[in-house]
Scaffold this active site. Structure first.
Site, PDB file in Angstrom:
ATOM      1  N   LYS A 209       0.844  -1.200   0.000  1.00  0.00           N
ATOM      2  CA  LYS A 209       0.000   0.000   0.000  1.00  0.00           C
ATOM      3  C   LYS A 209       0.877   1.247   0.000  1.00  0.00           C
ATOM      4  CE  LYS A 209      -3.940   1.966   2.578  1.00  0.00           C
ATOM      5  NZ  LYS A 209      -4.811   1.783   3.757  1.00  0.00           N
TER       6      LYS A 209
ATOM      7  N   SER B  13      -9.545   1.794   2.917  1.00  0.00           N
ATOM      8  CA  SER B  13      -8.701   2.527   1.985  1.00  0.00           C
ATOM      9  C   SER B  13      -7.673   1.663   1.263  1.00  0.00           C
ATOM     10  CB  SER B  13      -7.972   3.658   2.717  1.00  0.00           C
ATOM     11  OG  SER B  13      -7.112   3.134   3.732  1.00  0.00           O
TER      12      SER B  13
ATOM     13  N   SER C 118      -9.708  -0.455   7.195  1.00  0.00           N
ATOM     14  CA  SER C 118      -9.166  -0.260   5.850  1.00  0.00           C
ATOM     15  C   SER C 118      -8.458  -1.461   5.254  1.00  0.00           C
ATOM     16  CB  SER C 118      -8.214   0.940   5.836  1.00  0.00           C
ATOM     17  OG  SER C 118      -8.932   2.137   5.933  1.00  0.00           O
TER      18      SER C 118
END
Length: 471
Positions: free
Chosen positions: A66, A141, A165
């Site tokens: 990420k 996210s 997330s």
């Protein structure tokens, strides 16, 4: 192919780390233009794969990371225009540990800006599509990491979880996502959103792969004062029979769910009973109010953490004739959702409202944690949906409050610091549905052992979206 299967083939000499890297790089180049899972790729991947020692424990495995997790020499944007060209001179501890064991960073995945969102629609660059339905979101996210796994663009991924997330996109994309006990994985190198809630979490397409990843990244770190001195024993915990466990189904999460989620929950309870778990309904009375407390505490911490982005030290600097004007112009580069949360956080921390909002939210957090501790004196695991429904269409949550409600079942684990695991539990039509297990503080391994038993009983591993030719 699953990560532990790739590793076994490399160990037997059937395939080289370079061949694995070439295969995944080719697949990303073919499929990701239509998916948008990656913000950037590691340009030195093949060179690094050729040089890696095939005898290392994770040699041959590539990892999608990420893009709010620092990677030395590789652009790290946090999904924001403000960090569009930021290249860290240091490495996140989790990434450094993976590399030391022979794993390679494939690329950096898309996310909602600074981790603030539940759909990856708030990325400053482009949205990521759900591999099971390109008209729907992958969640957020960590939507880029989840989508990359579901499309088999990578065998392993790292995400971060502040209010769900890792788990919510895992549910939307039919993969596994673990929010570890707070401090189980070092936060050094994770770009801060809300420091008392943030946690790097592993994502994978099987429980054994999740255990492989956790054994690599977990453990104490002198660079993170909040890290825990709990040696990781995840793969070891998967061996042997499933112990007798008491499973509590959270009553407050049983109403208002979609038909597919309700069906998945009913079927999962049947499977767990057949596996020998005793099942009972329990109450976590404060859980429905956890969302309100979270959206006071998280923005408050964000308003402090994001104050450092003023254009003077690093990140993008906007032009201005004076320092104040330059700082204002720089912060104008924040996206709408980031601005919204910073404003909320600044308000609740202001002198006239601190006790009315922030103080009461902290008191609520202590009560929520005490209730969870009491529950775990009665049961060994908690079960509830990860989300009330499967992935929603792009643009369906334009109202910020509607988007915030996506975190209804996930924020409790962050506020209490407890480990929580989202696992694939079925489908609603063509869309994956995820359920969530919570365990007592520090008992992350217990989550994986129970999830493995469910996986083996239902053949949920190897689930991926029907995109391209299988590797």
């Amino acid at each position: 192919m699953l990560a532990h299967e790739i590793r076994a083939r490399v160990a037997r000499g059937e395939v080289s780390p370079l061949e694995v890297a070439q295969a995944y790089l080719k697949r990303v180049q073919e499929l990701d233009p239509g998916l948008g899972a990656f913000l950037s790729l590691n340009e030195r991947l093949l060179e690094e794969a050729e040089a890696v020692d095939p005898g290392l424990p994770l040699a041959g495995l590539v990892v999608a990371v990420k893009d709010n997790i620092a990677t030395r020499g590789l652009r790290t944007t946090a999904g924001s225009r403000l960090l569009e060209n930021f290249v860290p001179p240091y490495e996140a501890t989790a990434v450094a540990r993976l590399k030391a064991l022979g794993a390679l960073v494939l690329g950096k995945t898309n996310l909602d800006e600074f981790g603030m969102g539940s759909s990856t629609e708030h990325s400053a660059f482009f949205p990521t599509k759900n591999p099971f339905d390109p008209d729907r979101v992958p969640g957020g996210s960590s939507g880029g990491s989840a989508a990359a796994l579901a499309a088999d663009l990578a065998p392993l991924a790292l995400g971060s979880d502040t209010g769900g997330s890792v788990r919510q996109p895992a549910a939307f994309c039919g993969v596994y996502g673990l929010k570890p006990t707070y401090g189980r994985v070092s936060r050094f190198g994770l770009i801060a959103y809300a420091s008392s809630l943030d946690q790097i979490g592993p994502m994978a397409r099987s429980v054994r792969d999740l255990a492989l990843l956790m054994d690599a990244v977990a453990g104490p770190d002198p660079l993170d004062a909040t890290s825990l001195d709990l040696p990781p024993r995840f793969q070891e915990a998967l061996e042997g029979p499933l112990p007798p466990l008491r499973l509590g189904v959270v009553r407050e999460a049983l109403a208002g769910n979609s038909p597919g989620v309700e069906r998945a929950l009913e079927e999962a309870l049947k499977v767990f009973r057949e596996l020998g778990l005793s099942v009972r309904e329990v109450s976590w009375p404060s859980l429905p109010q956890a969302l309100a407390a979270y959206y006071i505490l998280a923005p408050a911490e964000a308003s402090s953490n994001l104050a450092r982005y003023d254009g003077t030290l690093y990140g993008r600097r906007a032009e201005g004739e004076e320092v104040e004007g330059m700082m204002e112009a720089t912060r104008a580069l924040f996206g709408l959702e980031v601005k919204r949360r910073v404003l909320v956080g600044t308000f609740v921390l202001s002198s006239g409202y601190y006790e009315a909002y922030y103080g009461r939210a902290q008191a609520f957090r202590r009560r929520l944690k005490a209730e969870a501790q009491a529950l775990f004196r009665e049961v060994d695991l908690l079960l509830l949906p990860t989300t009330p429904h499967p992935a929603f269409p792009f643009g369906a949550r334009r109202d910020p409050l509607a988007m915030y409600r996506e975190d209804l079942y996930t924020v409790g684990a962050n506020l209490t610091g407890l480990p929580a695991l989202s696992f694939p539990a079925g489908f609603e039509g063509h869309l994956p549905v995820g359920l969530q297990l919570l365990a007592p503080w520090g008992e992350d391994e217990r989550l994986l052992r129970a999830a493995l038993a469910f996986e083996e009983a239902t053949a949920r591993a190897h689930l991926k979206a029907p995109l391209g030719e299988a590797l």
